[in-house]
Design a protein around this motif. Structure first.
Motif, mmCIF file in Angstrom:
data_model
loop_
_atom_site.group_PDB
_atom_site.id
_atom_site.type_symbol
_atom_site.label_atom_id
_atom_site.label_comp_id
_atom_site.label_asym_id
_atom_site.label_seq_id
_atom_site.Cartn_x
_atom_site.Cartn_y
_atom_site.Cartn_z
ATOM 1 N N MET A 29 -4.560 -12.382 -0.113
ATOM 2 C CA MET A 29 -3.508 -11.403 -0.413
ATOM 3 C C MET A 29 -2.225 -11.838 0.273
ATOM 4 O O MET A 29 -2.241 -12.190 1.450
ATOM 5 C CB MET A 29 -3.917 -10.013 0.065
ATOM 6 C CG MET A 29 -5.277 -9.547 -0.469
ATOM 7 S SD MET A 29 -5.344 -9.482 -2.261
ATOM 8 C CE MET A 29 -4.503 -7.924 -2.505
ATOM 9 N N PRO A 30 -1.130 -11.803 -0.455
ATOM 10 C CA PRO A 30 0.092 -12.414 0.067
ATOM 11 C C PRO A 30 0.841 -11.550 1.083
ATOM 12 O O PRO A 30 1.565 -12.071 1.905
ATOM 13 C CB PRO A 30 0.941 -12.599 -1.179
ATOM 14 C CG PRO A 30 0.475 -11.522 -2.098
ATOM 15 C CD PRO A 30 -0.983 -11.295 -1.783
ATOM 16 N N ALA A 31 0.678 -10.261 0.986
ATOM 17 C CA ALA A 31 1.573 -9.419 1.792
ATOM 18 C C ALA A 31 0.767 -8.506 2.700
ATOM 19 O O ALA A 31 -0.336 -8.085 2.374
ATOM 20 C CB ALA A 31 2.458 -8.582 0.868
ATOM 21 N N PRO B 36 0.293 -4.809 4.280
ATOM 22 C CA PRO B 36 0.650 -3.498 3.756
ATOM 23 C C PRO B 36 1.993 -3.024 4.305
ATOM 24 O O PRO B 36 2.300 -3.232 5.477
ATOM 25 C CB PRO B 36 -0.498 -2.603 4.226
ATOM 26 C CG PRO B 36 -1.652 -3.521 4.424
ATOM 27 C CD PRO B 36 -1.056 -4.813 4.884
ATOM 28 N N LEU B 37 2.774 -2.421 3.433
ATOM 29 C CA LEU B 37 4.079 -1.899 3.834
ATOM 30 C C LEU B 37 3.994 -0.442 4.271
ATOM 31 O O LEU B 37 4.971 0.113 4.760
ATOM 32 C CB LEU B 37 5.071 -2.009 2.667
ATOM 33 C CG LEU B 37 5.358 -3.419 2.148
ATOM 34 C CD1 LEU B 37 6.259 -3.357 0.919
ATOM 35 C CD2 LEU B 37 6.013 -4.262 3.235
ATOM 36 N N GLY B 38 2.833 0.170 4.065
ATOM 37 C CA GLY B 38 2.714 1.582 4.426
ATOM 38 C C GLY B 38 3.305 2.511 3.380
ATOM 39 O O GLY B 38 3.640 3.655 3.677
ATOM 40 N N LEU B 39 3.405 2.038 2.129
ATOM 41 C CA LEU B 39 3.929 2.888 1.054
ATOM 42 C C LEU B 39 2.774 3.578 0.325
ATOM 43 O O LEU B 39 1.657 3.089 0.293
ATOM 44 C CB LEU B 39 4.739 2.050 0.069
ATOM 45 C CG LEU B 39 6.040 1.475 0.642
ATOM 46 C CD1 LEU B 39 6.636 0.441 -0.303
ATOM 47 C CD2 LEU B 39 7.054 2.597 0.903
ATOM 48 N N GLY B 40 3.065 4.727 -0.292
ATOM 49 C CA GLY B 40 2.044 5.507 -0.970
ATOM 50 C C GLY B 40 1.309 6.383 0.031
ATOM 51 O O GLY B 40 1.564 6.332 1.246
ATOM 52 N N ARG B 41 0.413 7.203 -0.500
ATOM 53 C CA ARG B 41 -0.399 8.062 0.367
ATOM 54 C C ARG B 41 -1.828 8.061 -0.143
ATOM 55 O O ARG B 41 -2.094 7.651 -1.274
ATOM 56 C CB ARG B 41 0.177 9.481 0.403
ATOM 57 C CG ARG B 41 0.377 10.100 -0.987
ATOM 58 C CD ARG B 41 -0.351 11.424 -1.128
ATOM 59 N NE ARG B 41 -0.135 12.030 -2.438
ATOM 60 C CZ ARG B 41 -1.134 12.404 -3.224
ATOM 61 N NH1 ARG B 41 -2.400 12.201 -2.882
ATOM 62 N NH2 ARG B 41 -0.883 12.989 -4.391
ATOM 63 N N ALA B 42 -2.751 8.502 0.696
ATOM 64 C CA ALA B 42 -4.161 8.479 0.326
ATOM 65 C C ALA B 42 -4.406 9.339 -0.912
ATOM 66 O O ALA B 42 -3.897 10.462 -1.017
ATOM 67 C CB ALA B 42 -5.014 8.985 1.487
ATOM 68 N N ALA B 43 -5.185 8.797 -1.859
ATOM 69 C CA ALA B 43 -5.591 9.580 -3.024
ATOM 70 C C ALA B 43 -6.704 10.538 -2.623
ATOM 71 O O ALA B 43 -7.646 10.148 -1.920
ATOM 72 C CB ALA B 43 -6.071 8.645 -4.135
ATOM 73 N N ILE C 104 -8.905 11.546 -7.727
ATOM 74 C CA ILE C 104 -9.649 10.395 -8.273
ATOM 75 C C ILE C 104 -10.617 10.873 -9.356
ATOM 76 O O ILE C 104 -10.714 10.278 -10.440
ATOM 77 C CB ILE C 104 -10.386 9.651 -7.153
ATOM 78 C CG1 ILE C 104 -9.368 9.021 -6.192
ATOM 79 C CG2 ILE C 104 -11.316 8.584 -7.730
ATOM 80 C CD1 ILE C 104 -9.982 8.417 -4.940
ATOM 81 N N ASP D 233 -10.238 9.081 -12.784
ATOM 82 C CA ASP D 233 -11.198 7.985 -12.975
ATOM 83 C C ASP D 233 -12.425 8.516 -13.714
ATOM 84 O O ASP D 233 -13.399 8.945 -13.112
ATOM 85 C CB ASP D 233 -11.599 7.382 -11.631
ATOM 86 C CG ASP D 233 -12.487 6.149 -11.832
ATOM 87 O OD1 ASP D 233 -12.892 5.887 -12.979
ATOM 88 O OD2 ASP D 233 -12.771 5.450 -10.839
#
Lengths: 213, 421
Positions: free
Chosen positions: A1-3, A5-12, A17, A21
Motif C-alpha cells: 500500500m502506497p500511503a 492512512p490520512l485519518g479521513l472518513g469515520r468508522a462505518a 454496513i 452490503d
C-alpha cells in the motif's frame, strides 16, 4: 500500500454496513436468514414480476426471459436464461433482492426473495413444486451451467495469433467482394432526407469539382 | 452535391502532376467566374453586434452543429432506462470527447445525486470499515489520467454482419476524458486491506447497483475514483459526483455514482459478470472476466455519416485508435480492402489506454474504395479482421468486437458499412 492512512472518513456502523452490503457470494456468504417455497414464490412473482417476465418466467414481449432455453447455447440464436446460462444461484438472489422489480427495486424482503428464487428454480425445472429454499439448503443447489464459464484466455488463444509484423503489400488472394451491406437492413435511425441520422450537413450546392480550363 | 463524379481528364492529369496538396483548391479559386458576394458585400456580422458576454453563462454548441449529438437506437433495448446511446464520433476530431455528447449507458437510468447526500462506504476484509463524505474525498491526494471508456458491447451488433449505418452507431459506445480524482489504492489504504482480501467489489448508488468484482492487483494499480472529467465535475449521466475509472477495461466496470467498495476473498460473480459481460464461445461455454478492451480503430471520416462531397482531389482520412493493453504505436490504412497498407500519422500524443488520433492524407481519384484502418499497440498486437475473430469465437460473443471496420466509398462519395471477403 502506497500511503499511510490520512485519518479521513469515520468508522462505518454495523447497521450501515448491513443496509448497504447485501451482496451474496457463490459460497453463500452474505445470505440473510430466511426461507420461501415455490408456491409463495409463484404468488409473489405474479404480483411483482409477471407483468414483464410472464406468469411462467418465460418473458413478455421483449422483456428478459428467465426460464427455458435449455441446451441452446450452441444454437445459432442461443436463449440465455437463469436455467440455461447462469452459473450461480447466489446471483439470482442477490440481483433480485437488490435491483428488482425494475423501477421499484429494494422492495422485496429476504423471505420474498427466497420464495421468488425457489419459483425461478421450479420454472426452470430444477426443483419440484413443493421445494422450500432456505439459507441453510441454498448452497446445495447446483445450477445446470455451473461449469459453463472459464476465465479470459485471450492471452493464450488470441494474442499470439494477432501479434507480429502484419502484411503491408499483396495481402489478399484476389479482389475483395462485398458480402454484407448494412444498407440492406434499413434499421439505422435516419434524418428527414433518409440519410443516417446525424449525417454532416451539406456545406455547398456548388458543383463538387469546377472544371479546370 | 453532385450525383456523378465530375472529373475530366485534364483535371486528373493536373492533380497527378501537382506536388502541392493545395494546388486543386488554388486552381478552383483562381477560376471563379463571378465575384463571391460573401466577400464583396458587407455581411451583417461584419457590421453589427454579436451576442453579449452575458448571453450564455454556460454555453452550448452553435446551432449549426446540431447534428453533433448523442443518438440512440430504440430497438436495441427493451427500455430506455436500461439502454445505450452513441457518441457522434463521426463529427469529432482530436481525442477529448465533449462531455455533453459523450455516450451514456445506464441500467436503471441516470440518477440525481447531490454532493451533500453522497456517501462512500468501504467494508469487508479491511481493518477499519469506513464511511466517507464527498468532502472527505476531496482531501485525498489527487491524480490525473486520460482514458477511454468503451462499452464492452461497442460494435456488438456487428458480430453477425454489417447492420448499422455510421461509425456513431457501430463504434460510438466510447468516450475519452481527462479525469482528476484519487487513487483507489489510497482509499483502500485508509481502511487497511487484510491479507485475505483478493477482490474488490464496487457498486453504485443507483437501483441497478452495477456491482462488479475487480482483482486487487488492478485496484491497487491504476484504478481511480474520479470527480472531475475534462476539467469540470462529472455530468449527472456519467456518475456525478463520483465514478470509477478503470483504464483499459470494459466500460461496465467503470461503476458510476459509486457508494460502496467491498473487499472479499473471492469474486462476487454478480449479475453483471455472469449473465452479462460473459462471452459465449462456439462450444457453448463462455469466457468470463474478459476485462481488457483490445486494440481497435475506426476511420471516422469518410464514413456513412460523413460522405465525401467535395469531389476528387485532396482527401483527409481521419480516425481513432485505442488499446486497453497500452499505447497505440501505429495505425495502418488501406484504401483497397486490405491488399495494400500504409502507415498513417499519429497526430498529437498516443497516451496509454487512451483514444489516439490518426490522419492519412491522400489524393482521391474519384473511384470506389474499400477503406480500412488497423491499429497496432505496444505489445505488438495487431487489430484483427472480423473473420479472424469469428474463426475463434463464432458469432454469439456479444461483447469485445474490436474488428477492422470496412467502409465502401462509392464513386459518388457516399459511404457504406460493409463486410468484404
Amino acid at each position: 500500500m502506497p500511503a499511510n492512512p490520512l485519518g479521513l472518513g469515520r468508522a462505518a456502523l454495523s447497521e450501515e454496513i448491513d443496509a448497504w452490503d447485501v451482496a451474496v457470494l457463490p459460497d453463500g456468504t452474505g445470505l440473510p436468514v430466511g426461507s420461501g417455497d415455490v408456491e409463495t414464490g409463484d404468488e409473489v412473482f405474479a404480483a411483482n414480476c409477471a407483468s414483464c417476465h410472464g406468469d411462467f418466467a418465460e418473458g413478455l414481449d421483449s422483456w428478459p426471459v428467465l426460464a427455458g432455453g435449455d441446451n441452446s447455447l450452441t444454437d445459432p440464436r442461443p436463449v440465455k436464461t437463469v436455467g440455461s446460462y447462469w452459473p450461480y444461484l447466489s446471483t439470482v438472489f442477490d440481483y433480485v433482492h437488490r435491483s428488482m422489480p425494475f423501477g421499484s427495486a429494494q422492495t422485496l424482503t429476504p423471505d420474498d426473495t427466497y420464495a421468488i428464487t425457489a419459483f425461478l428454480l421450479y420454472s426452470n425445472g430444477i426443483v419440484e413444486d413443493d421445494f422450500v429454499l432456505t439459507n441453510e439448503n441454498f448452497t446445495s443447489i447446483v445450477m445446470p451451467n455451473a461449469d459453463g464459464f472459464y476465465p479470459d484466455d485471450r492471452a493464450q488463444t488470441e494474442y499470439p495469433l494477432f501479434t507480429g509484423e502484419p502484411c503491408m503489400e499483396n495481402c489478399l488472394p484476389g479482389t475483395p467482394q462485398v458480402t454484407k451491406r448494412a444498407i440492406d437492413l434499413k434499421v439505422t435511425p435516419t434524418d428527414a432526407d433518409g440519410k443516417p441520422a446525424g449525417t454532416l450537413p451539406v456545406l455547398s450546392d456548388a458543383p463538387a469539382i469546377p472544371a479546370v480550363v | 452535391m453532385t450525383d456523378e463524379p465530375n472529373i475530366n481528364p485534364s483535371r486528373r492529369t493536373f492533380l497527378r502532376g501537382s506536388a502541392a496538396a493545395g494546388a486543386g483548391l488554388m486552381a478552383t479559386a483562381a477560376h471563379a467566374q463571378t465575384a463571391d458576394p460573401l466577400i464583396t458585400e458587407v455581411q451583417d456580422y461584419a457590421s453589427g453586434f454579436g451576442d453579449p458576454v452575458d448571453a450564455a453563462p454556460y454555453g452550448t454548441p452553435i446551432s449549426h452543429e446540431a447534428h453533433v449529438v448523442r443518438r440512440n437506437v430504440e430497438w436495441l433495448t427493451e427500455s430506455p432506462v436500461s439502454s445505450i446511446n452513441f457518441t457522434p464520433i463521426h463529427a469529432l476530431e482530436g481525442t477529448i470527447t465533449p462531455q455533453g455528447c459523450a455516450f451514456e449507458r445506464h441500467h436503471s437510468g441516470a440518477i440525481d445525486m447531490t454532493k451533500q447526500d453522497y456517501r462512500l462506504m468501504i467494508n469487508g476484509l479491511v481493518d477499519r470499515p469506513l464511511v466517507f463524505t464527498f468532502e472527505d474525498l476531496m482531501r485525498f491526494p489527487r491524480h490525473i489520467t486520460t482514458a477511454f471508456c468503451e462499452c464492452a458491447a461497442n460494435g456488438g451488433m456487428e458480430w453477425g454482419g454489417a447492420q448499422l449505418e455510421g461509425c456513431q452507431f457501430t463504434q460510438g459506445m466510447i468516450h475519452n476524458m481527462e479525469y482528476t480524482g484519487v487513487m483507489l489504492r489510497d482509499l483502500l489504504a485508509e481502511a487497511g486491506v487484510q491479507t485475505a482480501g483478493k477482490w474488490v467489489y464496487v457498486e453504485g448508488h443507483d437501483a441497478s447497483s452495477n456491482g462488479r468484482s475487480i482483482p486487487l492487483e488492478k485496484a491497487l494499480d491504476d484504478v481511480m475514483v474520479a470527480f472531475f472529467a475534462n476539467g469540470e465535475a462529472l455530468r449527472k449521466e456519467h456518475g456525478y459526483p463520483v465514478r470509477l475509472v478503470v483504464p483499459g477495461w470494459e466500460g461496465n466496470m467503470w461503476v458510476k455514482w459509486i457508494r460502496r467498495i467491498a473487499v472479499y476473498d473471492q469474486a462476487v460473480e454478480g449479475r453483471e459478470e455472469t449473465s452479462k459481460y460473459t462471452d459465449l464461445m462456439p462450444d457453448g461455454r463462455a469466457r468470463k472476466w474478459t476485462w481488457v478492451m483490445d486494440a481497435k480503430s475506426v476511420i471516422t471520416s469518410p464514413s456513412p455519416q460523413a460522405p465525401i462531397r467535395h469531389g476528387a482531389g485532396p482527401l483527409v482520412i481521419t480516425g481513432l485508435a485505442w488499446s486497453g493493453n497500452g499505447r497505440v504505436t501505429r495505425v495502418d490504412v488501406s484504401t483497397d480492402g486490405g491488399n495494400t497498407w500504409a502507415p498513417a500519422r499519429i497526430s498529437g500524443d498516443a497516451k496509454s489506454k487512451a483514444l489516439t488520433r490518426f490522419h492519412h492524407d491522400m489524393n482521391w481519384d474519384g473511384s470506389e474504395m474499400f477503406i480500412l484502418s488497423r491499429a497496432v499497440d505496444e505489445t505488438g498486437y495487431v487489430q484483427p479482421t472480423k473473420q479472424a475473430l469469428r474463426d475463434i469465437r463464432g458469432t454469439n460473443n456479444v461483447y469485445h468486437n474490436n474488428a477492422i471496420q470496412v467502409w465502401w466509398v462509392r464513386a459518388d462519395g457516399e459511404v457504406e458499412n460493409v463486410e468484404i471477403a
